[in-house]
Design a protein around this motif. Structure first.
Motif, PDB file in Angstrom:
ATOM      1  N   ILE A  96     134.996  61.295  11.059  1.00  0.00           N
ATOM      2  CA  ILE A  96     136.276  60.450  10.722  1.00  0.00           C
ATOM      3  C   ILE A  96     136.904  61.702   9.578  1.00  0.00           C
ATOM      4  CG2 ILE A  96     137.036  58.652   9.285  1.00  0.00           C
ATOM      5  CD1 ILE A  96     135.403  58.028  11.786  1.00  0.00           C
ATOM      6  N   ILE A 113     133.515  45.516  -0.254  1.00  0.00           N
ATOM      7  CA  ILE A 113     133.061  44.837   0.873  1.00  0.00           C
ATOM      8  C   ILE A 113     131.672  45.410   1.034  1.00  0.00           C
ATOM      9  CG2 ILE A 113     133.759  46.872   2.585  1.00  0.00           C
ATOM     10  CD1 ILE A 113     133.892  43.037   3.186  1.00  0.00           C
ATOM     11  N   THR A 114     131.053  46.578   0.868  1.00  0.00           N
ATOM     12  CA  THR A 114     129.883  47.187   1.075  1.00  0.00           C
ATOM     13  C   THR A 114     128.590  46.085   0.504  1.00  0.00           C
ATOM     14  OG1 THR A 114     130.497  49.344   1.335  1.00  0.00           O
ATOM     15  CG2 THR A 114     128.147  48.897   0.932  1.00  0.00           C
ATOM     16  N   ARG A 137     138.955  52.618  -2.699  1.00  0.00           N
ATOM     17  CA  ARG A 137     140.333  52.614  -1.793  1.00  0.00           C
ATOM     18  C   ARG A 137     141.384  52.322  -2.882  1.00  0.00           C
ATOM     19  NH1 ARG A 137     140.463  49.114   3.662  1.00  0.00           N
ATOM     20  NH2 ARG A 137     142.685  49.178   3.634  1.00  0.00           N
ATOM     21  N   THR A 148     127.567  55.550   8.067  1.00  0.00           N
ATOM     22  CA  THR A 148     128.282  54.457   8.486  1.00  0.00           C
ATOM     23  C   THR A 148     129.808  54.370   8.407  1.00  0.00           C
ATOM     24  OG1 THR A 148     127.770  53.168   6.594  1.00  0.00           O
ATOM     25  CG2 THR A 148     126.282  53.010   8.296  1.00  0.00           C
ATOM     26  N   GLU A 202     133.103  57.352   2.657  1.00  0.00           N
ATOM     27  CA  GLU A 202     133.924  58.659   2.642  1.00  0.00           C
ATOM     28  C   GLU A 202     133.028  59.608   3.578  1.00  0.00           C
ATOM     29  OE1 GLU A 202     133.992  60.332  -1.294  1.00  0.00           O
ATOM     30  OE2 GLU A 202     132.370  58.614  -1.456  1.00  0.00           O
ATOM     31  N   THR A 261     142.171  44.406  -0.826  1.00  0.00           N
ATOM     32  CA  THR A 261     142.046  45.716  -0.359  1.00  0.00           C
ATOM     33  C   THR A 261     143.347  46.387  -0.667  1.00  0.00           C
ATOM     34  OG1 THR A 261     140.986  47.619   0.821  1.00  0.00           O
ATOM     35  CG2 THR A 261     141.989  45.708   2.160  1.00  0.00           C
ATOM     36  N   ASN A 278     141.164  57.655  -1.294  1.00  0.00           N
ATOM     37  CA  ASN A 278     139.896  57.207  -1.304  1.00  0.00           C
ATOM     38  C   ASN A 278     139.023  58.084  -2.483  1.00  0.00           C
ATOM     39  OD1 ASN A 278     136.975  56.877  -0.982  1.00  0.00           O
ATOM     40  ND2 ASN A 278     137.327  56.616   1.209  1.00  0.00           N
ATOM     41  N   TRP A 290     133.039  52.073   8.543  1.00  0.00           N
ATOM     42  CA  TRP A 290     133.739  50.769   8.570  1.00  0.00           C
ATOM     43  C   TRP A 290     134.639  50.776   7.388  1.00  0.00           C
ATOM     44  CZ3 TRP A 290     131.637  46.384   5.598  1.00  0.00           C
ATOM     45  CH2 TRP A 290     130.671  46.762   4.466  1.00  0.00           C
ATOM     46  N   GLN A 291     135.186  49.501   7.366  1.00  0.00           N
ATOM     47  CA  GLN A 291     136.427  49.060   6.402  1.00  0.00           C
ATOM     48  C   GLN A 291     136.367  47.688   5.959  1.00  0.00           C
ATOM     49  OE1 GLN A 291     139.579  49.594   9.406  1.00  0.00           O
ATOM     50  NE2 GLN A 291     140.043  51.493   8.133  1.00  0.00           N
ATOM     51  N   THR A 292     136.730  47.358   4.692  1.00  0.00           N
ATOM     52  CA  THR A 292     137.008  45.889   4.259  1.00  0.00           C
ATOM     53  C   THR A 292     137.517  45.029   5.223  1.00  0.00           C
ATOM     54  OG1 THR A 292     137.668  46.656   2.239  1.00  0.00           O
ATOM     55  CG2 THR A 292     138.288  44.485   2.529  1.00  0.00           C
ATOM     56  N   GLU A 293     138.110  45.416   6.194  1.00  0.00           N
ATOM     57  CA  GLU A 293     139.030  44.561   7.377  1.00  0.00           C
ATOM     58  C   GLU A 293     137.748  44.394   8.458  1.00  0.00           C
ATOM     59  OE1 GLU A 293     140.054  47.378   5.826  1.00  0.00           O
ATOM     60  OE2 GLU A 293     141.924  46.843   5.579  1.00  0.00           O
ATOM     61  N   GLY A 302     139.580  60.694   7.798  1.00  0.00           N
ATOM     62  CA  GLY A 302     140.321  60.269   6.519  1.00  0.00           C
ATOM     63  C   GLY A 302     141.573  59.717   6.641  1.00  0.00           C
ATOM     64  N   ARG A 303     142.239  59.062   5.620  1.00  0.00           N
ATOM     65  CA  ARG A 303     143.248  58.123   6.072  1.00  0.00           C
ATOM     66  C   ARG A 303     144.438  59.047   6.353  1.00  0.00           C
ATOM     67  NH1 ARG A 303     141.879  52.634   5.790  1.00  0.00           N
ATOM     68  NH2 ARG A 303     144.062  52.589   5.855  1.00  0.00           N
ATOM     69  N   VAL A 358     128.100  55.646   3.001  1.00  0.00           N
ATOM     70  CA  VAL A 358     129.283  54.924   3.372  1.00  0.00           C
ATOM     71  C   VAL A 358     130.559  55.067   2.541  1.00  0.00           C
ATOM     72  CG1 VAL A 358     128.670  53.108   1.815  1.00  0.00           C
ATOM     73  CG2 VAL A 358     129.894  52.351   3.765  1.00  0.00           C
TER      74      VAL A 358
HETATM   75  C1  6R9 Z   1     133.475  49.975   3.805  1.00  0.00           C
HETATM   76  C2  6R9 Z   1     134.365  50.760   3.133  1.00  0.00           C
HETATM   77  C3  6R9 Z   1     137.449  52.101   4.094  1.00  0.00           C
HETATM   78  C4  6R9 Z   1     137.919  53.389   4.230  1.00  0.00           C
HETATM   79  C5  6R9 Z   1     138.080  53.868   5.806  1.00  0.00           C
HETATM   80  C6  6R9 Z   1     137.824  55.395   5.460  1.00  0.00           C
HETATM   81  C7  6R9 Z   1     136.700  55.624   4.481  1.00  0.00           C
HETATM   82  C8  6R9 Z   1     134.463  54.449   5.150  1.00  0.00           C
HETATM   83  C9  6R9 Z   1     133.527  56.205   6.111  1.00  0.00           C
HETATM   84  C10 6R9 Z   1     134.739  56.512   5.575  1.00  0.00           C
HETATM   85  C11 6R9 Z   1     134.367  58.762   6.367  1.00  0.00           C
HETATM   86  C12 6R9 Z   1     132.506  57.012   6.460  1.00  0.00           C
HETATM   87  N1  6R9 Z   1     135.359  55.623   4.958  1.00  0.00           N
HETATM   88  N2  6R9 Z   1     133.424  55.073   5.502  1.00  0.00           N
HETATM   89  N3  6R9 Z   1     135.221  57.732   5.969  1.00  0.00           N
HETATM   90  N4  6R9 Z   1     133.175  58.377   6.758  1.00  0.00           N
HETATM   91  N5  6R9 Z   1     131.331  56.737   6.921  1.00  0.00           N
HETATM   92  O1  6R9 Z   1     134.449  51.774   2.662  1.00  0.00           O
HETATM   93  O2  6R9 Z   1     135.400  49.956   3.142  1.00  0.00           O
HETATM   94  O3  6R9 Z   1     136.551  50.273   0.860  1.00  0.00           O
HETATM   95  O4  6R9 Z   1     137.723  49.456   2.957  1.00  0.00           O
HETATM   96  O5  6R9 Z   1     137.411  51.733   2.839  1.00  0.00           O
HETATM   97  O6  6R9 Z   1     136.918  54.221   3.834  1.00  0.00           O
HETATM   98  O7  6R9 Z   1     138.834  56.123   5.341  1.00  0.00           O
HETATM   99  O8  6R9 Z   1     139.417  53.444   6.319  1.00  0.00           O
HETATM  100  P1  6R9 Z   1     136.822  50.072   2.455  1.00  0.00           P
END
Ligand code: 6R9
Length: 663
Positions: free
Chosen positions: A529, A317-318, A543, A418, A394, A271, A538, A420-423, A531-532, A392
Motif C-alpha cells: 500500500i 474504527i480499529t 485520518r 492489516t 499506515e 471519518t 494520515n 483496511w479503512q473505516t469504511e 498511501g492516499r 494497522v
Molecule cells: C483502519 C484504518 C484508512 C487509511 C487507508 C490507508 C491507511 C490503513 C494500512 C494503511 C498502509 C496499512 N492504512 N491500514 N496504509 N498499510 N496496513 O486505519 O482506518 O482511519 O479509516 O484509515 O489508512 O491510507 O485508506 P482509517
C-alpha cells in the motif's frame, strides 16, 4: 553506544538479504487457520461469508446471504435477526461468566478487571438508564468518551437497545463534536468529567459545554465520572444528567436485547473525506459483526483463552472492530489502557504486557517508530511473550518492521500488516498469519473472499501481479462494508463508486469500490500500500482531510487564503504544513501563527496541529485559479518541483521554495 551501532549494521544486513520471514512453527501448530483450503471456501461467493456469520448467535437465520439487486446498496444476511450486545456479552455467560472480558488499566495505575458477568450487569444497567431518559431503537447516541470502561459499556448498552452509537474520538474538539451531533441528528450525548493524560486530569466535559453552545440541536447530555465522584477541578453543568445517579435508579435491572434486522445500523463512525465535511460511515449489524468476528478469529488468531491487547483508541474504527466487537464476540479478554505510552516512563507498554501476560499485541507503525526511537533498552528486562503482533493504519517501513520483529516479538512472533479503512469495517488486505510468509512493508494477500485490483487513471485494470502501481479498488462486496454515508446516499456513490463503476448498471459486477489508496501489486501477489491518492492525509495513523484543515485555517480573520499539504515525517508518517496568504495590512507574526494553530485545535483537535505555518505572498495556481497542492507538497518534502508550466505564474513555487529553505 557501540552496541546499538553494531546492531543497526546487523539489522540492515539482514534486511538486505532476507525478503520473507516464515511464521514460527509453534505459531502455525496452534493457529485458528492453518489450511489454505479456506481461500477455496470463500471463492464460493457470496456463500463463503456464511462461515463468519456462523460464528454468531442469530435470533432468526438469514434467507439470503447477499442481495445485490440494487448496487451499490448491498444487503447482507437479509431476513436475519440478531443483537450485537447479546453476541458480545450474554451468550458467553454459560461458559465464561467469571472470565475477564475487559482488563482496564488507568494511566494513574488504577485497575479494573471486568468479567463477562460484570459486563452483563453494567451493560444492562446502562441500557436501562438510557431507556429511562427516552433512548429508543434507531435513535443515534453520540459518545464523546476516552479509553475508560464506560465507553465499551455505553456502546454495548446502545447496541442492546438497537440505538446506533456514534463515537467521536475524545481528542476531537468541541466544534468537531457539535458538527457530528448535528450531522447525525443525535439527541443524546454521553461524555465524562475528565480523564488522565500524562499525569494530568483533563477537563473533558468542557468540550461538551462548548459543543452544546455551538450545535443546532439541543441534545440531552449524560456525564460519567472518572472517579466515584466528579473531580474537584471540573465543573459539571446542572443541565446535565449524571450517569451514576441514573444507574443508582436501575441497579440490577435487565433489558431484553432488541432483535435487530441484519441490515439495521449498528453504528456511525465519522471519518475524513475529500470535502470539508466529515462523512458518517454507517455500519450494519449482521454483516459488520460477522466480518469483525471472522477476521478477529482468522487474522488476529484470537481464542477465548487469550489475553489480547489492541493499543488503539476505541474512538477510531480499529478500536470498534478490534477492541470491542470482534474480540468480545469471540469471548476473549481484551485489554484497555487509558493513557500515554510514555507515562510515567517509556516502558509503560511493556510493563502492562508483562503484568497481564498479553498473548496478542496490536499497534500502529507510528507507535513502532516511536518505540524504536526511544530504544530497545526500554523493552529489555520486561518478561512478556507475544505470539502474534499486528500493525494497522499506515504503511510500515521495513526498518521499523524488523525492529518490531526483533525487539518486541523476539524473532518468535508473527506480524500481520492489516490494510483496511473505516469504511471497510474490517481487514481487507492482510496475510493469514499461519499460511503466508511475512514480507516487511507489504500488507500481503487479500483476505478470504476479498477481490482487490488496481486500475490506471483511465480506469483500465492492470495485469494482476504486474509489479505496477495503480488505484486500489475492491471488485466484490463484502459483509463488513459501510451501508452508506449517513443521510447522504449521493455522497456515498460519489466518494466511493462513481469514479470506477458503470453507475447506470444494475449488475453489481459493473460496480467497483474505490479505496482512495494507491498500491503496487507485486510479482509475488502481495499488495504494497502506497498511501492516499486523494486529499486525505494520515497523521500518526489519524485520518485527516486537507479540506477540513483548510477550512479551519480560513476561520482565522487574518487569513486571506490557505493551502494545506502533507509533509513526510520520520515518526508520525505525515504532518500537515500550512501555506497562508495573509489579508492586506496584516503583519506576519508569531501571534498570527499561533492563532492559525489554535484554530485547527479548536475546529478539529490538538492531534491535527500543523507542523509548519508558512506565510507566502502567492500560492501556485493554475490559470483557472485552482491551487496546485502537489507543488507545495514537493516543496514541503524537498523534492523536485516538477512541471510548473500550467501555472498562471510559474515563478511562484520557486519563490516559496527559496523562502522555505531560507527559514
Ligand atoms: C483502519 C484504518 C484508512 C487509511 C487507508 C490507508 C491507511 C490503513 C494500512 C494503511 C498502509 C496499512 N492504512 N491500514 N496504509 N498499510 N496496513 O486505519 O482506518 O482511519 O479509516 O484509515 O489508512 O491510507 O485508506 P482509517
Amino acid at each position: 553506544m557501540s552496541d546499538s551501532g553494531e546492531e543497526d549494521v546487523e539489522l540492515e544486513a539482514r534486511l538486505r538479504e532476507q525478503e520473507y520471514f516464515r511464521p514460527p512453527a509453534k505459531f502455525v501448530g496452534q493457529a485458528n487457520v492453518s489450511d489454505p483450503a479456506i481461500y477455496d471456501r470463500f471463492e464460493e461467493f457470496p456463500d463463503g461469508f456464511e462461515e463468519y456469520a456462523n460464528l454468531l448467535d442469530w435470533d432468526e437465520t438469514w434467507d439470503q446471504v447477499l442481495d445485490a439487486s440494487n448496487p451499490p446498496f448491498y444487503e447482507w444476511f437479509t431476513g436475519g435477526e440478531l443483537n450485537a450486545s447479546y453476541n458480545c456479552v450474554d451468550r458467553h455467560l454459560d461458559e465464561r461468566k467469571n472470565q475477564t472480558a475487559l482488563l482496564w488499566e488507568g494511566e494513574d495505575g488504577e485497575q479494573r478487571n471486568i468479567s463477562y458477568r460484570d459486563l452483563y450487569r453494567e451493560v444492562n444497567e446502562m441500557a436501562a438508564a438510557l431507556r429511562s431518559i427516552g433512548v429508543e431503537e434507531d435513535d443515534v447516541v453520540t459518545l464523546h468518551l476516552p479509553m475508560v470502561p464506560a465507553l465499551p459499556v455505553t456502546m454495548l448498552a446502545c447496541a442492546r437497545l438497537g440505538a446506533p452509537h456514534s463515537v467521536v474520538f475524545a481528542g476531537f474538539s468541541a466544534t468537531a463534536l457539535a458538527e457530528r451531533v448535528d450531522s447525525a441528528d443525535s439527541d443524546y450525548v454521553v461524555t465524562i468529567d475528565g480523564y488522565y493524560r500524562r499525569g494530568e486530569l483533563l477537563d473533558h466535559v468542557q468540550k461538551a459545554d462548548a459543543a452544546m453552545a455551538e450545535a443546532d440541536r439541543d441534545p440531552e447530555v449524560l456525564v460519567w465520572t472518572r472517579h466515584d465522584e466528579v473531580d474537584d477541578s471540573v465543573d459539571v453543568s446542572d443541565d446535565y444528567t449524571m450517569v451514576a445517579d441514573l444507574l443508582d435508579d436501575h441497579r440490577r435491572e435487565r433489558v431484553d436485547p432488541v432483535s435487530r434486522d441484519a441490515e439495521d445500523p449498528l453504528f456511525l463512525m465519522y471519518t475524513s473525506g475529500t470535502t470539508g465535511e466529515p462523512k458518517g460511515c454507517q455500519h450494519r449489524t449482521g454483516g459488520y459483526l460477522s466480518y469483525a468476528a471472522g477476521t478477529s478469529k482468522y487474522v488476529l488468531d484470537i481464542e477465548p483463552e487469550d489475553t489480547y491487547w489492541c493499543a488503539a483508541d476505541i474512538g477510531w474504527i480499529t478500536g470498534h472492530s478490534y477492541i470491542v466487537y470482534g474480540p468480545l464476540a469471540l469471548g476473549t479478554t481484551s485489554v484497555m489502557y487509558e493513557g500515554a505510552p510514555d507515562h510515567p516512563h517509556k516502558s509503560r507498554t511493556w510493563e502492562i504486557a508483562e503484568k497481564y501476560d498479553v498473548d496478542i499485541f496490536h499497534t500502529s507503525p507510528t507507535a513502532v517508530r516511536q518505540f524504536m526511537k526511544w530504544g530497545a533498552e526500554y523493552v529489555e528486562g520486561y518478561d512478556f511473550d507475544f505470539r502474534h503482533m499486528t500493525t494497522v493504519g499506515e504503511p510500515i517501513q521495513p526498518e521499523a518492521w524488523l525492529w518490531y520483529y526483533k525487539h518486541i516479538g523476539g524473532e518468535d512472533a508473527v506480524i500481520v500488516d492489516t490494510w483496511w479503512q473505516t469504511e471497510t469495517g474490517g481487514h481487507l488486505i492482510t496475510n493469514l498469519p499461519a499460511l503466508e510468509d511475512m514480507k516487511p512493508g507489504s500488507a500481503g494477500l487479500p483476505a478470504p473472499g476479498i477481490e482487490p485490483a488496481l486500475l490506471d487513471d483511465d480506469g483500465e485494470e492492470l495485469e494482476p501481479a504486474s509489479g505496477r502501481a495503480g488505484n486500489l479498488i475492491i471488485k466484490k462486496p463484502w459483509p463488513g462494508m459501510l451501508q452508506t454515508v449517513y443521510g447522504n446516499d449521493e455522497r456515498f456513490i460519489s466518494e466511493y463508486w462513481e469514479d470506477f463503476s458503470d453507475t447506470d448498471s444494475d449488475d453489481w459486477t459493473d460496480w467497483n469500490y474505490k479505496a482512495g489508496d494507491g498500491a503496487v501489486h507485486e510479482r509475488d501477489g502481495y499488495f504494497r500500500i502506497l498511501g492516499r491518492l486523494d486529499d486525505v492525509m494520515n497523521v500518526a495513523g489519524h485520518r485527516l482531510g486537507t479540506m477540513e484543515l483548510e477550512s479551519a485555517v480560513s476561520e482565522v480573520q487574518d487569513v486571506a487564503e490557505a493551502a494545506v499539504v502533507s509533509r513526510d515525517h520520520t515518526e508520525k508518517g505525515e504532518v500537515p504544513d500550512v501555506y497562508v496568504i495573509l489579508r492586506e495590512g496584516v503583519e506576519e507574526s508569531d501571534e498570527v501563527r499561533q492563532r492559525i494553530v489554535g484554530a485547527v485545535e479548536d475546529e478539529i483537535g490538538k492531534f491535527a496541529r500543523p507542523a509548519n505555518v508558512v506565510f507566502v505572498d502567492d500560492l501556485p495556481k493554475t490559470r483557472s485559479g485552482k491551487i496546485m497542492r502537489r507543488l507545495l507538497e514537493n516543496i514541503s518534502n524537498d523534492k523536485d518541483l516538477g512541471d510548473t508550466t500550467t501555472l498562471r505564474d510559474p515563478s511562484v513555487p520557486e519563490r516559496i521554495r527559496d523562502q522555505v529553505k531560507a527559514d
